[in-house]
Design a protein around this motif. Sequence first.
Motif, PDB file in Angstrom:
ATOM      1  N   LEU A  74       0.862  -1.165   0.000  1.00 17.50           N
ATOM      2  CA  LEU A  74       0.000   0.000   0.000  1.00 17.50           C
ATOM      3  C   LEU A  74       0.908   1.226   0.000  1.00 17.50           C
ATOM      4  N   ILE A  75       0.760   2.057  -1.036  1.00 20.20           N
ATOM      5  CA  ILE A  75       1.498   3.318  -1.140  1.00 20.20           C
ATOM      6  C   ILE A  75       0.500   4.426  -0.844  1.00 20.20           C
ATOM      7  N   MET A  76       0.771   5.195   0.211  1.00 22.44           N
ATOM      8  CA  MET A  76      -0.102   6.305   0.605  1.00 22.44           C
ATOM      9  C   MET A  76       0.716   7.589   0.537  1.00 22.44           C
ATOM     10  N   CYS A  77       0.241   8.551  -0.230  1.00 25.95           N
ATOM     11  CA  CYS A  77       0.994   9.781  -0.438  1.00 25.95           C
ATOM     12  C   CYS A  77       0.146  10.996  -0.071  1.00 25.95           C
ATOM     13  N   HIS A 124      -4.473  13.825  -0.781  1.00 27.17           N
ATOM     14  CA  HIS A 124      -3.996  12.469  -0.546  1.00 27.17           C
ATOM     15  C   HIS A 124      -4.352  11.539  -1.701  1.00 27.17           C
ATOM     16  N   GLY A 125      -3.550  10.510  -1.846  1.00 25.22           N
ATOM     17  CA  GLY A 125      -3.848   9.446  -2.795  1.00 25.22           C
ATOM     18  C   GLY A 125      -3.188   8.165  -2.327  1.00 25.22           C
ATOM     19  N   GLN A 126      -3.737   7.040  -2.771  1.00 20.31           N
ATOM     20  CA  GLN A 126      -3.154   5.756  -2.392  1.00 20.31           C
ATOM     21  C   GLN A 126      -3.335   4.732  -3.499  1.00 20.31           C
ATOM     22  N   PHE A 127      -2.482   3.718  -3.450  1.00 20.62           N
ATOM     23  CA  PHE A 127      -2.481   2.700  -4.494  1.00 20.62           C
ATOM     24  C   PHE A 127      -1.946   1.400  -3.899  1.00 20.62           C
ATOM     25  N   VAL A 128      -2.575   0.269  -4.229  1.00 20.75           N
ATOM     26  CA  VAL A 128      -2.047  -1.039  -3.856  1.00 20.75           C
ATOM     27  C   VAL A 128      -1.291  -1.580  -5.061  1.00 20.75           C
ATOM     28  N   PHE A 129      -0.005  -1.849  -4.865  1.00 20.05           N
ATOM     29  CA  PHE A 129       0.911  -2.252  -5.937  1.00 20.05           C
ATOM     30  C   PHE A 129       1.341  -3.689  -5.700  1.00 20.05           C
ATOM     31  N   ASP A 130       1.067  -4.564  -6.669  1.00 20.50           N
ATOM     32  CA  ASP A 130       1.453  -5.970  -6.597  1.00 20.50           C
ATOM     33  C   ASP A 130       2.883  -6.093  -7.122  1.00 20.50           C
ATOM     34  N   VAL A 131       3.840  -6.128  -6.227  1.00 21.81           N
ATOM     35  CA  VAL A 131       5.257  -6.201  -6.590  1.00 21.81           C
ATOM     36  C   VAL A 131       5.630  -7.679  -6.722  1.00 21.81           C
ATOM     37  N   THR A 132       5.708  -8.142  -7.966  1.00 19.13           N
ATOM     38  CA  THR A 132       6.051  -9.546  -8.217  1.00 19.13           C
ATOM     39  C   THR A 132       7.525  -9.730  -8.542  1.00 19.13           C
ATOM     40  N   ASN A 133       8.236  -8.623  -8.805  1.00 18.89           N
ATOM     41  CA  ASN A 133       9.662  -8.694  -9.119  1.00 18.89           C
ATOM     42  C   ASN A 133      10.308  -7.404  -8.614  1.00 18.89           C
ATOM     43  N   VAL A 134      11.211  -7.495  -7.638  1.00 14.87           N
ATOM     44  CA  VAL A 134      11.805  -6.292  -7.046  1.00 14.87           C
ATOM     45  C   VAL A 134      12.764  -5.575  -7.999  1.00 14.87           C
ATOM     46  N   SER A 135      13.203  -6.246  -9.050  1.00 22.21           N
ATOM     47  CA  SER A 135      14.094  -5.612 -10.029  1.00 22.21           C
ATOM     48  C   SER A 135      13.347  -4.748 -11.042  1.00 22.21           C
ATOM     49  N   THR A 136      12.071  -5.041 -11.256  1.00 16.67           N
ATOM     50  CA  THR A 136      11.319  -4.339 -12.304  1.00 16.67           C
ATOM     51  C   THR A 136      10.158  -3.503 -11.787  1.00 16.67           C
ATOM     52  N   THR A 163       4.023   6.943   2.597  1.00 16.58           N
ATOM     53  CA  THR A 163       4.215   5.778   3.450  1.00 16.58           C
ATOM     54  C   THR A 163       3.950   4.536   2.615  1.00 16.58           C
ATOM     55  N   THR A 164       4.776   3.515   2.785  1.00 16.82           N
ATOM     56  CA  THR A 164       4.509   2.217   2.154  1.00 16.82           C
ATOM     57  C   THR A 164       4.395   1.163   3.241  1.00 16.82           C
ATOM     58  N   ILE A 165       3.430   0.273   3.065  1.00 15.03           N
ATOM     59  CA  ILE A 165       3.230  -0.838   3.996  1.00 15.03           C
ATOM     60  C   ILE A 165       3.049  -2.111   3.170  1.00 15.03           C
TER      61      ILE A 165
END
Length: 170
Positions: A74-77, A124-136, A163-165
């Motif tokens: 979760l990215i909250m900005c 404010h804004g937020q986004f859930v990011f599915d990180v399947t590869n930390v290099s990309t 903030t990222t969680i």
Amino acid sequence: TKDATTFLRGDNTFAAAGITEADQFRLTANQSAGTNAVVTSNLERVDTDGFLKLGTGLTNSSGVFSFPSTGYYLIMCTAFITAGSNHNDAHLNIQTTTDNSTYDNAVKISAADGSGGSTNYSVHGQFVFDVTNVSTHKFRLQTQSMSSSFLNGDTAKNETHFTTIRLAST
């Protein structure tokens, strides 16, 4: 069961909930980055008022943020924007990439002023990011339409910040 008091005491409630990563960065000085400019400098990990990252934390390379492990994040900005006189709009975008090259606007955080004077906005804004590869899979912040507006920053407190969680495994 755990209640809010237990959570606030910090007795491994995060770990019990499966949260293994939490991090926070802020802009350290006011920035008028111009139209469509990536925020590349004046970014620091929060280091005041008792903050301590959980886990390894993010890596920052000239404003491009990488994750320490795969998972759902979760990215909250929060953007503290001073919109200039008669400025119709000012934006801060959260941009993500899944190929380490092409960035898309995942979130647009906007402020506008038509009053004839400068006005402060905390948006404010937020986004859930599915990180399947930390290099990309990475993200960055980009200003848009900031010609007479600017982002507020401060090294001693959070003004423009994110903030990222890590919520769960992917």
